[in-house]
Design a protein around this motif. Sequence first.
Motif, PDB file in Angstrom:
ATOM      1  N   THR A 261     -33.739   5.194 -11.740  1.00  0.00           N
ATOM      2  CA  THR A 261     -34.655   4.586 -10.769  1.00  0.00           C
ATOM      3  C   THR A 261     -34.276   3.136 -10.491  1.00  0.00           C
ATOM      4  N   ILE A 262     -33.929   2.391 -11.553  1.00  0.00           N
ATOM      5  CA  ILE A 262     -33.499   1.002 -11.385  1.00  0.00           C
ATOM      6  C   ILE A 262     -32.258   0.939 -10.494  1.00  0.00           C
ATOM      7  N   LEU A 263     -31.303   1.843 -10.730  1.00  0.00           N
ATOM      8  CA  LEU A 263     -30.073   1.847  -9.942  1.00  0.00           C
ATOM      9  C   LEU A 263     -30.351   2.142  -8.478  1.00  0.00           C
ATOM     10  N   VAL A 264     -31.223   3.099  -8.224  1.00  0.00           N
ATOM     11  CA  VAL A 264     -31.549   3.469  -6.841  1.00  0.00           C
ATOM     12  C   VAL A 264     -32.157   2.273  -6.104  1.00  0.00           C
ATOM     13  N   PHE A 265     -33.135   1.623  -6.736  1.00  0.00           N
ATOM     14  CA  PHE A 265     -33.784   0.498  -6.065  1.00  0.00           C
ATOM     15  C   PHE A 265     -32.867  -0.719  -5.975  1.00  0.00           C
ATOM     16  N   THR A 266     -31.992  -0.892  -6.960  1.00  0.00           N
ATOM     17  CA  THR A 266     -31.006  -1.969  -6.863  1.00  0.00           C
ATOM     18  C   THR A 266     -30.086  -1.731  -5.682  1.00  0.00           C
ATOM     19  N   TYR A 267     -29.695  -0.477  -5.493  1.00  0.00           N
ATOM     20  CA  TYR A 267     -28.837  -0.128  -4.357  1.00  0.00           C
ATOM     21  C   TYR A 267     -29.537  -0.447  -3.034  1.00  0.00           C
ATOM     22  N   ILE A 268     -30.834  -0.167  -2.976  1.00  0.00           N
ATOM     23  CA  ILE A 268     -31.617  -0.483  -1.770  1.00  0.00           C
ATOM     24  C   ILE A 268     -31.627  -1.996  -1.538  1.00  0.00           C
ATOM     25  N   LEU A 269     -31.803  -2.768  -2.619  1.00  0.00           N
ATOM     26  CA  LEU A 269     -31.797  -4.230  -2.499  1.00  0.00           C
ATOM     27  C   LEU A 269     -30.433  -4.739  -2.033  1.00  0.00           C
ATOM     28  N   VAL A 270     -29.364  -4.122  -2.556  1.00  0.00           N
ATOM     29  CA  VAL A 270     -28.009  -4.518  -2.139  1.00  0.00           C
ATOM     30  C   VAL A 270     -27.809  -4.236  -0.659  1.00  0.00           C
ATOM     31  N   GLN A 271     -28.269  -3.062  -0.209  1.00  0.00           N
ATOM     32  CA  GLN A 271     -28.151  -2.722   1.215  1.00  0.00           C
ATOM     33  C   GLN A 271     -28.946  -3.700   2.080  1.00  0.00           C
ATOM     34  N   GLN A 272     -30.144  -4.056   1.606  1.00  0.00           N
ATOM     35  CA  GLN A 272     -30.959  -5.028   2.337  1.00  0.00           C
ATOM     36  C   GLN A 272     -30.250  -6.378   2.399  1.00  0.00           C
ATOM     37  N   GLU A 273     -29.634  -6.757   1.276  1.00  0.00           N
ATOM     38  CA  GLU A 273     -28.918  -8.029   1.221  1.00  0.00           C
ATOM     39  C   GLU A 273     -27.741  -8.033   2.195  1.00  0.00           C
ATOM     40  N   LEU A 274     -27.049  -6.889   2.291  1.00  0.00           N
ATOM     41  CA  LEU A 274     -25.922  -6.787   3.220  1.00  0.00           C
ATOM     42  C   LEU A 274     -26.393  -6.968   4.669  1.00  0.00           C
ATOM     43  N   LEU A 275     -27.575  -6.429   4.969  1.00  0.00           N
ATOM     44  CA  LEU A 275     -28.128  -6.563   6.319  1.00  0.00           C
ATOM     45  C   LEU A 275     -28.510  -8.009   6.629  1.00  0.00           C
ATOM     46  N   GLU A 276     -28.817  -8.782   5.584  1.00  0.00           N
ATOM     47  CA  GLU A 276     -29.282 -10.155   5.780  1.00  0.00           C
ATOM     48  C   GLU A 276     -28.217 -11.190   5.410  1.00  0.00           C
ATOM     49  N   THR A 277     -26.966 -10.747   5.260  1.00  0.00           N
ATOM     50  CA  THR A 277     -25.890 -11.644   4.870  1.00  0.00           C
ATOM     51  C   THR A 277     -24.799 -11.651   5.930  1.00  0.00           C
ATOM     52  N   ASP A 278     -24.324 -12.843   6.264  1.00  0.00           N
ATOM     53  CA  ASP A 278     -23.207 -12.976   7.190  1.00  0.00           C
ATOM     54  C   ASP A 278     -21.922 -12.558   6.479  1.00  0.00           C
ATOM     55  N   PRO A 279     -21.216 -11.537   6.975  1.00  0.00           N
ATOM     56  CA  PRO A 279     -20.046 -11.020   6.249  1.00  0.00           C
ATOM     57  C   PRO A 279     -18.890 -12.009   6.147  1.00  0.00           C
ATOM     58  N   LEU A 280     -18.797 -12.954   7.088  1.00  0.00           N
ATOM     59  CA  LEU A 280     -17.684 -13.911   7.062  1.00  0.00           C
ATOM     60  C   LEU A 280     -17.898 -14.994   6.014  1.00  0.00           C
ATOM     61  N   THR A 281     -19.052 -15.651   6.049  1.00  0.00           N
ATOM     62  CA  THR A 281     -19.287 -16.824   5.204  1.00  0.00           C
ATOM     63  C   THR A 281     -20.127 -16.530   3.966  1.00  0.00           C
ATOM     64  N   GLU A 282     -20.764 -15.344   3.933  1.00  0.00           N
ATOM     65  CA  GLU A 282     -21.692 -14.945   2.869  1.00  0.00           C
ATOM     66  C   GLU A 282     -22.942 -15.824   2.819  1.00  0.00           C
ATOM     67  N   ALA A 283     -23.189 -16.576   3.903  1.00  0.00           N
ATOM     68  CA  ALA A 283     -24.486 -17.234   4.064  1.00  0.00           C
ATOM     69  C   ALA A 283     -25.477 -16.182   4.554  1.00  0.00           C
ATOM     70  N   PHE A 284     -26.764 -16.524   4.578  1.00  0.00           N
ATOM     71  CA  PHE A 284     -27.731 -15.625   5.190  1.00  0.00           C
ATOM     72  C   PHE A 284     -27.484 -15.588   6.699  1.00  0.00           C
ATOM     73  N   ASN A 285     -28.010 -14.549   7.365  1.00  0.00           N
ATOM     74  CA  ASN A 285     -27.824 -14.441   8.806  1.00  0.00           C
ATOM     75  C   ASN A 285     -29.162 -14.479   9.541  1.00  0.00           C
ATOM     76  N   ARG A 286     -29.128 -14.235  10.844  1.00  0.00           N
ATOM     77  CA  ARG A 286     -30.337 -14.309  11.663  1.00  0.00           C
ATOM     78  C   ARG A 286     -31.384 -13.281  11.212  1.00  0.00           C
ATOM     79  N   ASN A 287     -30.945 -12.139  10.692  1.00  0.00           N
ATOM     80  CA  ASN A 287     -31.905 -11.146  10.182  1.00  0.00           C
ATOM     81  C   ASN A 287     -32.767 -11.742   9.073  1.00  0.00           C
ATOM     82  N   TYR A 288     -32.121 -12.509   8.181  1.00  0.00           N
ATOM     83  CA  TYR A 288     -32.872 -13.153   7.095  1.00  0.00           C
ATOM     84  C   TYR A 288     -33.853 -14.164   7.657  1.00  0.00           C
ATOM     85  N   PHE A 289     -33.403 -14.945   8.646  1.00  0.00           N
ATOM     86  CA  PHE A 289     -34.269 -15.952   9.258  1.00  0.00           C
ATOM     87  C   PHE A 289     -35.498 -15.294   9.888  1.00  0.00           C
TER      88      PHE A 289
END
Length: 378
Positions: free
Chosen positions: A208-236
Motif C-alpha cells: 500500500t505504501i508503494l502504491v501511494f508513493t508511486y501516485i505521489l511520484v506521478q503527481q510530482e512529475l506533473l508538477e515538475t519542470d522536466p528541464l530544470t526540475e523546478a516546480f511548474n505552472r501546474n504546481y503554481f
Amino acid sequence: MDKIIQTQVNIMSLFTLLMLIFHSYVKLDMKKLSNKLFVNICSLISVILVLEILKIFVSINILNFKFIFVNKLINTLLFITSPIPLYMWNKYLSIWMSKKIFIPKTKISYFEIPLVINTILLIINLKYDIIFSISNSNLYQHENFFITPLITCAFYYINSYLILIKERNNISRDNIKFLHILYILPILAFAIQLLIPQCLFLWASITTILVFTYILVQQELLETDPLTEAFNRNYFNSFISKVNTFNINLSELGALNIDLDDFKSINDTYGHQAGDDVLKDFVLILNKSFGKKSKIIRMGGDEFIIILENTSEQKIETKLNLLNSLIESHNSHSKYTIKFSFAYCIYSNDFDNIYDFFNCIDNKMYQNKYLKKSANIK
C-alpha cells in the motif's frame, strides 16, 4: 481452500505489485537510479509475497509427506530477503526527497552490516537452528535468536522514517503528512499479525505504501519542470487553488517574480542547448540563494516565481544579495552572461485576494524590466 483464503490478501497484493512494475516500466524513465530502485523494491516484495504464499502451502502434510526441508528453506529465504527492500527503500527515499543523484558505494559500510549479520545467521540456521526450526511435524518454531530478522527490518524501517523527517522540506507539507500516516500501516499490520498469525497483512501494508508513493511520484512529475526540475505552472495553479479552498493564512507570505534579460539573444547566438544550460544553471543558483524552504517555480520560458513562507523584506533582501553575488561569480567564468529583472512583495491586507498579490508582483517586475530597457536605449 482455507489456505487460499488465508493468503488472499497476499495474492491480491502480488497482483497489484506486478501491475505497478509493468506501469513503471511503461511510464518512468528507467535510466534514473531512483526509478530502478523503485521497480527493484516492488520486484523483491513480489518475491517475498510468493514465498509467504508458498510457506502456507508447504506447511500442509500431503499424503503423509512432510516438506520439512522445503519449509525450512522457504522460511530462510523469506527472512534473508525481508530486510532488503527496506534497505533499498532508504536509498530510494534519499534520492527522491533530497533530489540528489545517489552513487552506490562498492564497499560495505556500517549501513549494510545488519543485512550481512542477518544473512550469515540464517545460513548458519540451516544446520544449527539458532533462529527458527521446523519440527518433525513440519511446524515452525522460534529459537533463541528469532528476533534478529525483526530487529534488522526495524532498523531499516526506523532509519527510513528518520530520512523522511530530515528531508521533509523538500516535498510539500500535504505529502509529508500523508507519508507519516502511511508509515503507521505496517506497524498496525505487524501487531495484528503477531496476535493473529493467520492474517498476513504486513507485506500487503507495505505494498500500500508503494502504491501511494508511486501516485505521489506521478503527481510530482506533473508538477515538475522536466528541464530544470523546478516546480511548474501546474504546481503554481495547485498552490493558488489550495489557498482559496482552505483559506490558508497568508501573513508573512512573500513572493518574487524573476525574468531573465536578453535570454532570446543567448538562444539566437549560441543555440537552444545553451539556453537550456542557462536555465538549469539559474535554477541551481536560485536554490542556493533562497534555500530548501522556498518554492522555485518555472512559469514558462525564462520567467520564474519564488514563493517564500514566514519571510520579511529584510530576509528577502538578504537572499537577493546572495543571488546577485552568485550570479556575478557565475558570469565571471561563463561565456553565457545571466542578467535578470525582478520584483517582490509581502502579502498584506491591501490585497483583495491571492490573485491581486501575484498580479501586483508581475506588474512591478515588468515595470522594472521596462525601466532597464529604457535606460539602455538612452
